[in-house]
Design an enzyme around this catalytic site. Structure first.
Site, PDB file in Angstrom:
ATOM      1  N   SER A 272      39.749  52.856  37.813  1.00  0.00           N
ATOM      2  CA  SER A 272      39.669  51.915  36.691  1.00  0.00           C
ATOM      3  C   SER A 272      38.422  52.110  35.824  1.00  0.00           C
ATOM      4  O   SER A 272      38.516  52.023  34.600  1.00  0.00           O
ATOM      5  CB  SER A 272      39.751  50.476  37.204  1.00  0.00           C
TER       6      SER A 272
ATOM      7  N   LYS B 227      43.960  39.757  45.505  1.00  0.00           N
ATOM      8  CA  LYS B 227      44.774  39.219  44.396  1.00  0.00           C
ATOM      9  C   LYS B 227      45.205  37.771  44.627  1.00  0.00           C
ATOM     10  O   LYS B 227      45.363  37.010  43.671  1.00  0.00           O
ATOM     11  CB  LYS B 227      45.986  40.120  44.143  1.00  0.00           C
TER      12      LYS B 227
ATOM     13  N   ASP C  92      50.385  43.903  36.479  1.00  0.00           N
ATOM     14  CA  ASP C  92      51.031  44.988  37.230  1.00  0.00           C
ATOM     15  C   ASP C  92      52.481  45.228  36.764  1.00  0.00           C
ATOM     16  O   ASP C  92      52.916  46.366  36.618  1.00  0.00           O
ATOM     17  CB  ASP C  92      51.041  44.672  38.734  1.00  0.00           C
TER      18      ASP C  92
ATOM     19  N   GLY D  56      59.815  46.589  49.352  1.00  0.00           N
ATOM     20  CA  GLY D  56      58.562  45.903  49.665  1.00  0.00           C
ATOM     21  C   GLY D  56      58.561  44.472  49.158  1.00  0.00           C
ATOM     22  O   GLY D  56      59.292  44.138  48.216  1.00  0.00           O
TER      23      GLY D  56
ATOM     24  N   ASN E 142      63.123  44.639  52.285  1.00  0.00           N
ATOM     25  CA  ASN E 142      61.821  44.621  52.961  1.00  0.00           C
ATOM     26  C   ASN E 142      62.009  44.720  54.466  1.00  0.00           C
ATOM     27  O   ASN E 142      63.009  44.249  55.006  1.00  0.00           O
ATOM     28  CB  ASN E 142      61.045  43.348  52.611  1.00  0.00           C
TER      29      ASN E 142
ATOM     30  N   THR F 297      60.320  43.228  56.808  1.00  0.00           N
ATOM     31  CA  THR F 297      60.425  41.856  57.322  1.00  0.00           C
ATOM     32  C   THR F 297      61.360  41.111  56.379  1.00  0.00           C
ATOM     33  O   THR F 297      60.965  40.693  55.283  1.00  0.00           O
ATOM     34  CB  THR F 297      59.028  41.182  57.345  1.00  0.00           C
TER      35      THR F 297
ATOM     36  N   TYR G 250      49.786  56.746  44.090  1.00  0.00           N
ATOM     37  CA  TYR G 250      49.531  57.989  43.364  1.00  0.00           C
ATOM     38  C   TYR G 250      48.492  58.795  44.117  1.00  0.00           C
ATOM     39  O   TYR G 250      47.724  58.253  44.908  1.00  0.00           O
ATOM     40  CB  TYR G 250      49.074  57.710  41.924  1.00  0.00           C
TER      41      TYR G 250
HETATM   42  P1  NDP Z   1      50.852  44.641  50.646  1.00  0.00           P
HETATM   43  O1  NDP Z   1      50.030  44.931  51.858  1.00  0.00           O
HETATM   44  O2  NDP Z   1      50.756  43.309  49.986  1.00  0.00           O
HETATM   45  O3  NDP Z   1      52.423  44.826  51.023  1.00  0.00           O
HETATM   46  C1  NDP Z   1      52.853  45.921  51.770  1.00  0.00           C
HETATM   47  C2  NDP Z   1      54.392  45.977  51.817  1.00  0.00           C
HETATM   48  O4  NDP Z   1      54.753  47.250  52.358  1.00  0.00           O
HETATM   49  C3  NDP Z   1      55.036  44.916  52.709  1.00  0.00           C
HETATM   50  O5  NDP Z   1      56.242  44.497  52.096  1.00  0.00           O
HETATM   51  C4  NDP Z   1      55.315  45.702  54.009  1.00  0.00           C
HETATM   52  O6  NDP Z   1      56.424  45.209  54.730  1.00  0.00           O
HETATM   53  C5  NDP Z   1      55.659  47.055  53.454  1.00  0.00           C
HETATM   54  N1  NDP Z   1      55.470  48.167  54.403  1.00  0.00           N
HETATM   55  C6  NDP Z   1      54.288  48.621  54.908  1.00  0.00           C
HETATM   56  N2  NDP Z   1      54.514  49.687  55.706  1.00  0.00           N
HETATM   57  C7  NDP Z   1      55.853  49.912  55.706  1.00  0.00           C
HETATM   58  C8  NDP Z   1      56.691  50.875  56.332  1.00  0.00           C
HETATM   59  N3  NDP Z   1      56.196  51.822  57.129  1.00  0.00           N
HETATM   60  N4  NDP Z   1      58.020  50.808  56.081  1.00  0.00           N
HETATM   61  C9  NDP Z   1      58.533  49.851  55.279  1.00  0.00           C
HETATM   62  N5  NDP Z   1      57.786  48.914  54.661  1.00  0.00           N
HETATM   63  C10 NDP Z   1      56.459  48.940  54.873  1.00  0.00           C
HETATM   64  O7  NDP Z   1      50.523  45.829  49.622  1.00  0.00           O
HETATM   65  P2  NDP Z   1      50.647  45.792  48.025  1.00  0.00           P
HETATM   66  O8  NDP Z   1      51.951  45.163  47.685  1.00  0.00           O
HETATM   67  O9  NDP Z   1      49.430  45.212  47.413  1.00  0.00           O
HETATM   68  O10 NDP Z   1      50.641  47.354  47.640  1.00  0.00           O
HETATM   69  C11 NDP Z   1      51.751  48.191  47.888  1.00  0.00           C
HETATM   70  C12 NDP Z   1      51.523  49.573  47.282  1.00  0.00           C
HETATM   71  O11 NDP Z   1      51.518  49.511  45.870  1.00  0.00           O
HETATM   72  C13 NDP Z   1      50.211  50.241  47.687  1.00  0.00           C
HETATM   73  O12 NDP Z   1      50.490  51.604  47.971  1.00  0.00           O
HETATM   74  C14 NDP Z   1      49.353  50.114  46.444  1.00  0.00           C
HETATM   75  O13 NDP Z   1      48.400  51.161  46.368  1.00  0.00           O
HETATM   76  C15 NDP Z   1      50.404  50.236  45.366  1.00  0.00           C
HETATM   77  N6  NDP Z   1      49.995  49.638  44.063  1.00  0.00           N
HETATM   78  C16 NDP Z   1      49.933  50.448  42.955  1.00  0.00           C
HETATM   79  C17 NDP Z   1      49.592  49.949  41.729  1.00  0.00           C
HETATM   80  C18 NDP Z   1      49.547  50.856  40.540  1.00  0.00           C
HETATM   81  O14 NDP Z   1      49.048  50.440  39.489  1.00  0.00           O
HETATM   82  N7  NDP Z   1      50.057  52.068  40.627  1.00  0.00           N
HETATM   83  C19 NDP Z   1      49.265  48.513  41.541  1.00  0.00           C
HETATM   84  C20 NDP Z   1      49.386  47.729  42.761  1.00  0.00           C
HETATM   85  C21 NDP Z   1      49.729  48.293  43.967  1.00  0.00           C
HETATM   86  P3  NDP Z   1      56.302  43.921  55.738  1.00  0.00           P
HETATM   87  O15 NDP Z   1      56.404  42.723  54.864  1.00  0.00           O
HETATM   88  O16 NDP Z   1      57.434  44.100  56.669  1.00  0.00           O
HETATM   89  O17 NDP Z   1      54.951  44.054  56.402  1.00  0.00           O
END
Ligand code: NDP
Length: 271
Positions: free
Chosen positions: A17, A66, A102, A127, A151, A153, A215
Site C-alpha cells: 500500500s 477490520k 474491498d 470463503g 465455505n 464451515t 497475489y
Molecule cells: P479470514 O481469516 O477472515 O477468512 C478465511 C476464510 O478462508 C474462512 O472462510 C475459512 O473457512 C477459509 N479457509 C481457510 N483455509 C481454508 C482451506 N484450507 N480450505 C477452505 N477454506 C479455507 O481471511 P480474509 O477473509 O481476511 O482473507 C482471505 C484472503 O483474501 C487472504 O488470502 C487475503 O490475503 C485476501 N485478501 C486480498 C485482498 C486484495 O485486495 N487482493 C483484500 C482482502 C483480502 P472457515 O470459516 O471454515 O475457517
C-alpha cells in the site's frame, strides 16, 4: 507539513500500500506521506487513536483489525455496515468515518482490468471471512444470474445468506458437484497456507474466469487447479489491491488516480 496516512495491520511489513499510495500522490500532485503501522494484536484501538492524535488523516486497515476498525468508526458507509468490516478510516474533526472498499476494488478490477462482466453470470464465492463479506454486496449490485457462497464451515455461509436475503445462496463444497460457474472467486485464506479449497471437478463453465484474491510471484494452488480444469482465464488479487486503494484515495483526497499505470508498475517490480 504533508498530510499523513498509513496502513495499519499485523503483520504489515509485506504491504504494497505505501508504494501504491506514493504513486497515486505523485500522479495527482498531492502532498502526503503514507507509512506502515505495525500495531500489537491486542492494541489496535490505541495505535489508531495515537496516529489520529499526531495529526493522521486516514488509515487503511488490514488483517486482523477490520472488525475492530468497524467498531472504532463513529460513522459508517452502507457497504461497511453490510460487510461489518472496515478497511478505510477517515478522521475528520470529531468524526471517524469507516468504509469498506474491498468489494469495489474487486468489481472494478473485474470490469476495468479484466473485461469480465458479472451481470447475468453465474458467480461462485469461496470463503466466509472478512474478504468474502466485503465483496458480497458489491457483487449482488451487479445483478449476477446467481451468487453462491461456499465455505468450509457451512454455518458461517448459512448465516451470511440469511443476512443478505434472497440474492445469496449458501452451499457446502460437496454440494457444488454438478454445478457450473462463469466466475469463481477464491476469498479463502487457503492459498496463504499453500492449500486448495475442496472444490469438486467440473465447476468451471466454458469461458470461466478463476480469480484468487491472494497475489504473489507464484501461481496459487487454486489457480493451478483452475488451469488444470480448463478455466479460460486466471487472475490474482493484485488488481483488486490497487483498485481498493484507489477507492480509499478517493475517499481521502476526492481524486481518482490512474490505476492501470500503477498496476503495470507493480507487475514489473520484483516481489
Ligand atoms: P479470514 O481469516 O477472515 O477468512 C478465511 C476464510 O478462508 C474462512 O472462510 C475459512 O473457512 C477459509 N479457509 C481457510 N483455509 C481454508 C482451506 N484450507 N480450505 C477452505 N477454506 C479455507 O481471511 P480474509 O477473509 O481476511 O482473507 C482471505 C484472503 O483474501 C487472504 O488470502 C487475503 O490475503 C485476501 N485478501 C486480498 C485482498 C486484495 O485486495 N487482493 C483484500 C482482502 C483480502 P472457515 O470459516 O471454515 O475457517
Amino acid at each position: 507539513m504533508p498530510d499523513q496516512y498509513a496502513v495499519i495491520g499485523n503483520p504489515v511489513a509485506h504491504s504494497k500500500s505505501p508504494q501504491i499510495h506514493a504513486e497515486f500522490a505523485r500522479q495527482t500532485g498531492q502532498n502526503l506521506t503514507y507509512e506502515r503501522l505495525l500495531a500489537p494484536t491486542d492494541a489496535f484501538m490505541e495505535a489508531a487513536r495515537a496516529f489520529r492524535a499526531r495529526g493522521g488523516l486516514g488509515l487503511n486497515v488490514t488483517l486482523p483489525f477490520k472488525g475492530e476498525a468497524f467498531r472504532l468508526a463513529t460513522l459508517l458507509s452502507e457497504r461497511a455496515r453490510a460487510a461489518q468490516a472496515v478497511n478505510t478510516l477517515k478522521f475528520e474533526g470529531d468524526t471517524i468515518f469507516g468504509d469498506n472498499t474491498d468489494g469495489a476494488g474487486l468489481v472494478n478490477d473485474l470490469a476495468r482490468n479484466l473485461g469480465c462482466a458479472i451481470t447475468g453470470r453465474r458467480v461462485l464465492l469461496l470463503g466466509a471471512g472478512g474478504a468474502a463479506r466485503g465483496v458480497i454486496k458489491p457483487l449482488l449490485e451487479q445483478q449476477p444470474a446467481r451468487l453462491v457462497l461456499a465455505n468450509r464451515t457451512f454455518g458461517k455461509a448459512q448465516l451470511l445468506a440469511q443476512n443478505f436475503g434472497g440474492g445469496l445462496q449458501a452451499g457446502t463444497y460437496a454440494a457444488l458437484a454438478g454445478g457450473q460457474f462463469d466466475l469463481i472467486v477464491n476469498a479463502t485464506s487457503a492459498s496463504l497456507a499453500g492449500e486448495l479449497p475442496p472444490l469438486p471437478p467440473g465447476v468451471f463453465a466454458p469461458g470461466a474466469l478463476a480469480y484468487d484474491m491472494m497475489y504473489g510471484r507464484d501461481e496459487t494452488p487454486f489457480l493451478a487447479f483452475a488451469r488444470g480444469e480448463g478455466a479460460a482465464a486466471l487472475a490474482d488479487g493484485l488488481g483488486m489491491l490497487v483498485e481498493q486503494a484507489a477507492e480509499s484515495f478517493f475517499i481521502w483526497r476526492g481524486l481518482h488516480p490512474d490505476t492501470a499505470q500503477v498496476l503495470k508498475l507493480l507487475r514489473q517490480a520484483p516481489t
